[in-house]
Scaffold this motif. Sequence first.
Motif, PDB file in Angstrom:
ATOM      1  N   ARG A  67       1.012  -6.354 -13.537  1.00  0.00           N
ATOM      2  CA  ARG A  67       2.340  -5.888 -13.984  1.00  0.00           C
ATOM      3  C   ARG A  67       2.980  -4.926 -12.989  1.00  0.00           C
ATOM      4  O   ARG A  67       4.200  -4.751 -12.983  1.00  0.00           O
ATOM      5  N   ILE A  68       2.148  -4.289 -12.138  1.00  0.00           N
ATOM      6  CA  ILE A  68       2.696  -3.303 -11.199  1.00  0.00           C
ATOM      7  C   ILE A  68       2.509  -3.721  -9.737  1.00  0.00           C
ATOM      8  O   ILE A  68       2.890  -2.983  -8.835  1.00  0.00           O
ATOM      9  N   ALA A  69       1.894  -4.899  -9.510  1.00  0.00           N
ATOM     10  CA  ALA A  69       1.582  -5.327  -8.149  1.00  0.00           C
ATOM     11  C   ALA A  69       2.498  -6.460  -7.702  1.00  0.00           C
ATOM     12  O   ALA A  69       2.789  -7.383  -8.463  1.00  0.00           O
ATOM     13  N   LYS A  70       2.923  -6.396  -6.441  1.00  0.00           N
ATOM     14  CA  LYS A  70       3.758  -7.454  -5.866  1.00  0.00           C
ATOM     15  C   LYS A  70       2.938  -8.621  -5.340  1.00  0.00           C
ATOM     16  O   LYS A  70       3.404  -9.764  -5.359  1.00  0.00           O
ATOM     17  N   ARG A  71       1.707  -8.333  -4.877  1.00  0.00           N
ATOM     18  CA  ARG A  71       0.974  -9.372  -4.148  1.00  0.00           C
ATOM     19  C   ARG A  71      -0.524  -9.113  -4.207  1.00  0.00           C
ATOM     20  O   ARG A  71      -0.970  -7.964  -4.210  1.00  0.00           O
ATOM     21  N   ALA A 103      -1.552  -1.295  10.451  1.00  0.00           N
ATOM     22  CA  ALA A 103      -0.151  -0.898  10.376  1.00  0.00           C
ATOM     23  C   ALA A 103       0.319  -0.511  11.780  1.00  0.00           C
ATOM     24  O   ALA A 103      -0.481  -0.419  12.715  1.00  0.00           O
ATOM     25  N   PRO A 104       1.611  -0.284  11.955  1.00  0.00           N
ATOM     26  CA  PRO A 104       2.085   0.090  13.296  1.00  0.00           C
ATOM     27  C   PRO A 104       1.429   1.342  13.870  1.00  0.00           C
ATOM     28  O   PRO A 104       1.253   1.448  15.088  1.00  0.00           O
ATOM     29  N   GLN A 109       3.983   1.279   2.457  1.00  0.00           N
ATOM     30  CA  GLN A 109       3.514   0.375   1.420  1.00  0.00           C
ATOM     31  C   GLN A 109       2.246   0.954   0.785  1.00  0.00           C
ATOM     32  O   GLN A 109       1.488   1.674   1.436  1.00  0.00           O
ATOM     33  N   THR A 110       2.033   0.615  -0.476  1.00  0.00           N
ATOM     34  CA  THR A 110       0.863   1.091  -1.204  1.00  0.00           C
ATOM     35  C   THR A 110      -0.124  -0.049  -1.393  1.00  0.00           C
ATOM     36  O   THR A 110       0.238  -1.122  -1.891  1.00  0.00           O
ATOM     37  N   PHE A 111      -1.372   0.204  -0.991  1.00  0.00           N
ATOM     38  CA  PHE A 111      -2.444  -0.790  -1.064  1.00  0.00           C
ATOM     39  C   PHE A 111      -3.515  -0.325  -2.053  1.00  0.00           C
ATOM     40  O   PHE A 111      -3.749   0.878  -2.211  1.00  0.00           O
ATOM     41  N   LEU A 112      -4.187  -1.288  -2.670  1.00  0.00           N
ATOM     42  CA  LEU A 112      -5.263  -0.991  -3.614  1.00  0.00           C
ATOM     43  C   LEU A 112      -6.396  -1.987  -3.392  1.00  0.00           C
ATOM     44  O   LEU A 112      -6.166  -3.202  -3.377  1.00  0.00           O
ATOM     45  N   THR A 113      -7.620  -1.481  -3.210  1.00  0.00           N
ATOM     46  CA  THR A 113      -8.766  -2.362  -2.997  1.00  0.00           C
ATOM     47  C   THR A 113      -9.583  -2.501  -4.277  1.00  0.00           C
ATOM     48  O   THR A 113      -9.778  -1.533  -5.017  1.00  0.00           O
ATOM     49  N   ASP A 114     -10.049  -3.698  -4.536  1.00  0.00           N
ATOM     50  CA  ASP A 114     -11.015  -4.009  -5.596  1.00  0.00           C
ATOM     51  C   ASP A 114     -10.862  -3.125  -6.835  1.00  0.00           C
ATOM     52  O   ASP A 114     -11.748  -2.315  -7.168  1.00  0.00           O
ATOM     53  N   THR A 164      -2.625 -12.385   7.794  1.00  0.00           N
ATOM     54  CA  THR A 164      -1.360 -12.493   7.093  1.00  0.00           C
ATOM     55  C   THR A 164      -0.592 -11.188   7.291  1.00  0.00           C
ATOM     56  O   THR A 164      -1.167 -10.171   7.690  1.00  0.00           O
ATOM     57  N   GLN A 165       0.693 -11.229   7.042  1.00  0.00           N
ATOM     58  CA  GLN A 165       1.540 -10.051   7.205  1.00  0.00           C
ATOM     59  C   GLN A 165       1.978  -9.498   5.860  1.00  0.00           C
ATOM     60  O   GLN A 165       2.240 -10.250   4.918  1.00  0.00           O
ATOM     61  N   ALA A 166       2.048  -8.178   5.769  1.00  0.00           N
ATOM     62  CA  ALA A 166       2.655  -7.477   4.642  1.00  0.00           C
ATOM     63  C   ALA A 166       3.592  -6.453   5.249  1.00  0.00           C
ATOM     64  O   ALA A 166       3.159  -5.400   5.719  1.00  0.00           O
ATOM     65  N   GLY A 167       4.870  -6.794   5.318  1.00  0.00           N
ATOM     66  CA  GLY A 167       5.804  -5.951   6.055  1.00  0.00           C
ATOM     67  C   GLY A 167       5.426  -5.951   7.522  1.00  0.00           C
ATOM     68  O   GLY A 167       5.224  -7.010   8.132  1.00  0.00           O
ATOM     69  N   ASN A 168       5.276  -4.769   8.106  1.00  0.00           N
ATOM     70  CA  ASN A 168       4.851  -4.648   9.507  1.00  0.00           C
ATOM     71  C   ASN A 168       3.346  -4.494   9.656  1.00  0.00           C
ATOM     72  O   ASN A 168       2.853  -4.190  10.749  1.00  0.00           O
TER      73      ASN A 168
END
Length: 375
Positions: free
Chosen positions: A184-188, A253-254, A125-130, A218-222
Motif C-alpha cells: 500500500r505504501i510501496a511503488k516498486r 546511486a550517483p 528515494q527510500t529503499f527497504l530490504t526484506d 535495473t534502474q530506479a531513478g538515477n
Amino acid sequence: MKKLLKILKWLAIIVALLALAAWTFINFHPVFGGKPDEGSLKRIQASKAYNRALGKFENQEPTPLITSDYKPSLWNWVARMFESQQGQSPATPMPTVPLAADAMQKNGNIVWFGHSTVLFRLDNQTFLTDPVFYNASPLPLVGINPFKMTHRHSISELPPIDVVLISHDHYDHLDYRSIPKIDRIAKRFIVPLGVKAHLTRWGVDANKITEMDWDERTQAGNTQITLVPARHFSGRTMNERDITLWGGYVIQAPDLKYYYSADSGYGKHYAAIAAQHAPFDLVMIENGAYDDNWAFIHEKPEETLQALHDLGGKKVLPIHWGKFDMANHGWKEPITRLLNDVQGQPEIQFATPKIGQVFNVNEPLPQEKWWQGVE
C-alpha cells in the motif's frame, strides 16, 4: 474390547482429519506462495544459475545444505520451538527507538529494524530490504517470534517506499503478513527470479514487480540496482527447495554505493562482487544464525570478517542478528564475536545502532554496545 476398538476408531479418524487439514493448509494456504507464470518460467529456465536437469537453482560452488548428521524435519522444527536454551533470546526487552517522522528526509540516512530489514535513503528515494514485521514462520502465532523490545515497530510508522528489495523467499526475509501492507505504501518491488509469483498471489500488481537474475541490472531513478550472487538456498516448504533464486544487491546511486549481502555463507562470490562493483560506501552483511549443522549457508563472525576483507568493506552494518532465535548460539554472540575479531583493524568501522535509530553513512557511525545492558 468393543469400547477399546471404538476409541481406536475415533483416534484414527481424528489423526486422519488432522493429516488432511495439514495437507490442505500446506497445499492451499497463500502463505506458502505461488507458482511462476509462463513468462517467469522461461526466464528461470534460461538462467545460468538454473540446472534444468535437476529442475532447480544452484550455487556457484558446491554447497550441501546440511554439514553434519542433523536431519531437518517438521518435527525438529516444532521441537526446537520448545527447546530454546538460556541466552538464545533476551530475558528483558531490548532498547529500541520509535522511528522518527523525518527519518528518511536526508540522503545517506539508514535505519535498521533488526535481522535483515533496513530502511535507507539514496538518490532522494527510500529503499527497504526484506521487510519482516511479524514472525518468521508460516503460522501467525507459532514459530520464530521477534525478541522482546521496548518499542515494537509497525508498518504504519514507515514513510512511503520507492523500492522494496527482496533477497529470497525464506520466512525471515519474505513475510506474507507484511507484504500486502507494504504494498500500500510501496511503488516498486525488485525480486530474484521466481519470487514474483509469491507477491502476485498475495495481491501485488505484477506491473510493480521487477524480477531479476544474477548480475542483471535495473534502474530506479538515477540509481542502478544489481542482483548479485549469494551462497544460500530458497524454499517455503520442506519438499520444494531452490525453485526460486536468491541473492544480494549492489545499490549504486550517483554519490553513494551500498552492498546488501542478504543471507550467504562465505564463498568466492565476495571477491568477484568486489572486483566488479567495489568500492562500497556501506556494506550490510550477514552475521548470525550460523551453525556447524549448516556451515555453508550462513557464515560465522570470523567468516564475515574475511568476507569484509574480500569486499574491501570499510563502513559496515552487521545484519541477520538481534531479532530472531534461529540457531544454537546466544543472541549477543554474533555481534560480540565480530567486534572481538576486528580489534586491531581500525580501517573497518562497524555501525551498531539500536533498532529504529537513525544514522547517516556520511557522519560518525553509532557504536554503542547497547546489548551489554540487556539480560
